[in-house]
Write an enzyme that holds these catalytic residues in place. Structure first.
Site, PDB file in Angstrom:
ATOM      1  N   TYR A   1      -0.552   1.554   4.427  1.00 47.89           N
ATOM      2  CA  TYR A   1      -1.538   2.568   3.753  1.00 47.89           C
ATOM      3  C   TYR A   1      -2.165   3.090   4.724  1.00 47.89           C
ATOM      4  O   TYR A   1      -2.524   2.660   5.755  1.00 47.89           O
ATOM      5  CB  TYR A   1      -2.313   1.857   2.882  1.00 47.89           C
ATOM      6  CG  TYR A   1      -1.330   1.647   1.559  1.00 47.89           C
ATOM      7  CD1 TYR A   1      -0.978   2.537   0.513  1.00 47.89           C
ATOM      8  CD2 TYR A   1      -1.007   0.307   1.296  1.00 47.89           C
ATOM      9  CE1 TYR A   1      -0.410   1.943  -0.724  1.00 47.89           C
ATOM     10  CE2 TYR A   1      -0.097  -0.291   0.328  1.00 47.89           C
ATOM     11  CZ  TYR A   1       0.224   0.879  -0.689  1.00 47.89           C
ATOM     12  OH  TYR A   1       0.943   0.480  -1.817  1.00 47.89           O
TER      13      TYR A   1
ATOM     14  N   LEU B   1      -0.586   9.362  11.156  1.00 46.62           N
ATOM     15  CA  LEU B   1      -0.801   7.978  11.595  1.00 46.62           C
ATOM     16  C   LEU B   1       0.172   6.812  11.096  1.00 46.62           C
ATOM     17  O   LEU B   1       0.417   6.008  11.494  1.00 46.62           O
ATOM     18  CB  LEU B   1      -2.188   7.682  11.003  1.00 46.62           C
ATOM     19  CG  LEU B   1      -3.374   8.239  11.552  1.00 46.62           C
ATOM     20  CD1 LEU B   1      -4.545   7.746  10.968  1.00 46.62           C
ATOM     21  CD2 LEU B   1      -3.003   8.490  12.860  1.00 46.62           C
ATOM     22  N   GLY B   2       0.990   7.489   9.835  1.00 48.24           N
ATOM     23  CA  GLY B   2       1.945   6.448   9.259  1.00 48.24           C
ATOM     24  C   GLY B   2       3.097   6.594  10.045  1.00 48.24           C
ATOM     25  O   GLY B   2       3.710   5.476  10.140  1.00 48.24           O
TER      26      GLY B   2
ATOM     27  N   ASN C   1       7.215   8.319  -5.191  1.00 48.04           N
ATOM     28  CA  ASN C   1       6.461   8.141  -3.985  1.00 48.04           C
ATOM     29  C   ASN C   1       7.285   9.198  -3.080  1.00 48.04           C
ATOM     30  O   ASN C   1       7.859   8.882  -2.130  1.00 48.04           O
ATOM     31  CB  ASN C   1       6.070   7.123  -3.526  1.00 48.04           C
ATOM     32  CG  ASN C   1       5.116   7.342  -2.138  1.00 48.04           C
ATOM     33  OD1 ASN C   1       4.719   8.627  -1.869  1.00 48.04           O
ATOM     34  ND2 ASN C   1       4.359   6.394  -1.933  1.00 48.04           N
TER      35      ASN C   1
ATOM     36  N   TYR D   1      10.370   8.598   5.187  1.00 45.72           N
ATOM     37  CA  TYR D   1      11.124   7.211   5.632  1.00 45.72           C
ATOM     38  C   TYR D   1      12.569   7.807   6.028  1.00 45.72           C
ATOM     39  O   TYR D   1      13.311   7.466   6.877  1.00 45.72           O
ATOM     40  CB  TYR D   1      11.343   6.309   4.550  1.00 45.72           C
ATOM     41  CG  TYR D   1      10.036   5.488   4.463  1.00 45.72           C
ATOM     42  CD1 TYR D   1       8.834   5.196   5.322  1.00 45.72           C
ATOM     43  CD2 TYR D   1       9.702   5.271   3.042  1.00 45.72           C
ATOM     44  CE1 TYR D   1       7.660   4.574   5.104  1.00 45.72           C
ATOM     45  CE2 TYR D   1       8.416   4.708   2.840  1.00 45.72           C
ATOM     46  CZ  TYR D   1       7.416   4.330   3.858  1.00 45.72           C
ATOM     47  OH  TYR D   1       6.162   3.487   3.457  1.00 45.72           O
TER      48      TYR D   1
END
Length: 173
Positions: free
Chosen positions: A99, A109-110, A137, A144
């Site tokens: 998160y 950042l993820g 999501n 991903y």
């Protein structure tokens, strides 16, 4: 230019901050899509100091804060061995939570946190890394998939009384 983060291992002394950021990021990401009572029930059971402290002490579980300019910008939880929720194999690593605070969204950042997890997986000499992501999501699923994750199954996720579906994604290391 993408700001660089510094990953710092969470300790018992950080439980209050971990609890606060867990709740804040989870609600920011999912509150508008879910029933308020289910969100509150899940948060009460999953983000209490006692629960997070027990998770932190579990063999094979590790939490890390993503630090940006000296402040916590997000966090990741990775699991190996028996700490994993599905596979529980020695040759895999699970990303259970990832998160980023709302004010730090869209700074990549993820992606940096995922690269950190890939490095951890390589250090631990596992064959694959996997995670569960809520089927709705779409932003996370797209990220991903862009990093090489592929669909490998699904499981139920209970948000309070609401049975939801998480897609399971995995990627070879």
């Amino acid at each position: 230019m993408t700001p660089a983060i510094n990953m710092v291992k969470v300790t018992e002394a950080d439980i209050a901050m971990l609890s606060t950021i867990s709740r804040e990021t989870f609600f920011a990401a999912f509150y508008y899509l879910n029933n308020a009572d289910d969100m509150e029930a899940y948060a009460a059971s999953s983000f209490s100091h006692q629960k997070l402290s027990a998770e932190l002490r579990a063999p094979g579980a590790e939490f890390y804060f993503a630090m940006l300019d000296g402040e916590v910008a997000g966090f990741i939880k990775i699991n190996t061995g028996e700490a994993q929720n599905e596979y529980k194999q020695d040759n895999s690593l699970e990303i259970e939570r990832l998160y980023v605070l709302a004010k730090h969204q869209n700074k990549k950042l993820g992606r940096q946190m995922l690269n950190f997890a890939f490095d951890k997986a390589a250090d631990k000499k596992v064959d694959f890394i996997w995670l569960g992501v809520w089927e709705h999501n779409l932003r996370a699923i797209k990220l991903y998939e862009s990093l090489g994750f592929t669909h490998c199954g699904s499981h139920d996720f209970m948000l309070g009384t609401d049975r939801q579906t998480d897609l399971l994604l995995k990627r070879a290391i």
